[in-house]
Design an enzyme around this catalytic site. Structure first.
Site, short mmCIF file in Angstrom:
data_model
loop_
_atom_site.label_atom_id
_atom_site.label_comp_id
_atom_site.label_asym_id
_atom_site.label_seq_id
_atom_site.Cartn_x
_atom_site.Cartn_y
_atom_site.Cartn_z
N LYS A 5 0.85 -1.19 0.00
CA LYS A 5 0.00 0.00 0.00
C LYS A 5 0.88 1.24 0.00
CE LYS A 5 -3.90 1.98 2.64
NZ LYS A 5 -4.78 1.73 3.80
N SER A 48 -9.47 1.51 2.84
CA SER A 48 -8.61 2.26 1.95
C SER A 48 -7.54 1.41 1.29
CB SER A 48 -7.94 3.40 2.71
OG SER A 48 -7.11 2.91 3.76
N SER A 103 -9.74 -0.92 7.02
CA SER A 103 -9.19 -0.69 5.69
C SER A 103 -8.50 -1.89 5.07
CB SER A 103 -8.23 0.50 5.71
OG SER A 103 -8.94 1.71 5.86
#
Length: 376
Positions: free
Chosen positions: A28, A103, A127
């Protein structure tokens, strides 16, 4: 679906070492990877390659992993939809008209599309768990503090965690053992004791309701703090800490944020010190209440989300996606999402939660359930 916007940046193929058995890992774009720019999904951070790996990235690299790229995320991890004002929307791997969640949506989609063996995400409210559930994957939010966050751009320093997303629980468990020093845990000598928190599960869509009826049949309900009690502390802590992190840029470069992120950060500026400190105290109380409620239970069982992956036109779906995940970010308890059995056209996930520090045994419970569901 098209994979073009899954990665914000990719590694140079010529720089990727080769070797059998080396895990391909996506990261990420909130974590530093040496030689790659960390954007956080925004336009604020300097466009300078990181001088060193984040602590967890260094651990994974030392274990022999190959990093294939930095993945798409909601701007500075401050949403759960996968939409990003700077890098575009992220499409669900089975239906481009739907959102994959966030996310850490790019990490989940990269795994779902087979672009990596597993991926690193962050989880402050769900997330990792939300996109894992919506994409039919396994995702782990470890006990707060188990995986180091040094070199991870923060959303909320109090609640941020780092965890893996993988195709199955066994792979996610191996990934977490690479990311953190987990204690050894002997195989269970009996079937796990599972329970459901009383008064929590309602408001599910039809597909989630059918799934939940099947997986929860016969399980006892236990007294548990109402889920609404967790929402105030969660919002005050996350919004205040995020606003503090971004304050200098909010003062000087507000136009460089997407509108949704800017609104969230400005809302954080309005959280007073009294409310913030009260939220921290309530967090401690809630964590103790959850620990006591889990006495005699190996894992709590919950839906991961209230619904399958929403259509992009469904409007505000944040509460439906994060209702069951954010409470355990507040308290710091470990949680694992297991792909639900007998998926329909769109996948769903089941969330397991256990006592703080019991990550190794929780993963064994999750693997037990995954195997049992696969046999049925």
């Amino acid at each position: 679906m098209q994979a073009a916007n899954v990665f914000i940046s990719t590694a140079d193929p010529a720089s990727l070492p080769e070797g059998p058995g080396r895990a391909r890992v996506a990261v990420k774009d909130l974590l530093d990877v040496e030689g790659m720019v960390t954007t956080g999904g925004g336009r604020i951070l300097p466009s300078v390659p990181a001088a060193r790996d984040a602590a967890v990235v260094a651990r994974v690299r030392a274990a022999g992993a190959v990093f294939v790229g930095k993945t798409h995320l909601d701007e500075f991890a401050f949403d759960v939809t996968g939409d990003n004002a700077h890098y575009g929307p992220l499409a669900h791997p089975l239906d481009p008209a739907r959102i994959p969640g966030g996310s850490s949506g790019g990490s989940a989609v990269a795994v779902a599309l087979g672009l990596c063996d597993w991926a690193i995400g962050t989880d402050t409210a769900g997330s990792v768990r939300i996109p894992a559930a919506l994409c039919g994957l396994a995702g782990v939010k470890p006990t707060a503090g188990l995986v180091p966050t040094a070199g991870v751009f923060p959303l909320s320093r109090t609640l941020d965690t780092v965890g893996p997303i993988a195709r199955d629980v066994a792979t996610a468990a191996r990934a977490l053992r690479t990311m953190a020093d987990l204690p050894s845990c002997p195989p269970p000598a009996r079937p796990p004791r599972l329970a459901v928190p009383a008064g929590w599960v309602d408001g599910l869509d039809d597909a989630a309701a059918r799934m939940w009826e099947a997986v929860s049949a016969g399980l006892p309900e236990i007294p548990f703090p109402a889920w609404e009690r967790f929402m105030g502390p969660f919002q005050h802590i996350v919004y205040a800490e995020a606003a503090a992190q971004h304050k200098r840029w909010l003062d000087t470069r507000p136009g460089d944020y997407g509108p949704g992120t800017l609104a969230n950060l400005r809302a954080g500026l309005a959280v007073g010190a009294v409310d913030y400190l009260a939220a921290l105290s309530e967090r401690t109380r809630l964590a103790g209440e959850v620990d006591r409620a889990l006495d005699g239970v190996d894992a709590l069982l919950l839906p991961a989300t209230c619904c399958v992956a929403p259509l992009r036109t469904d409007g505000d779906v944040r509460e439906r996606l994060g209702r069951f995940t954010s409470p355990f970010s507040v308290t710091g308890h470990p949680a694992v999402v297991v792909p639900a059995p007998d998926p329909g056209p769109l996948p769903l996930g089941v969330q397991l939660v256990s006592r703080r520090g019991s990550d190794a045994s929780l993963l064994q419970v999750a693997e037990h359930l995954e195997r049992a569901w696969q046999r049925d």
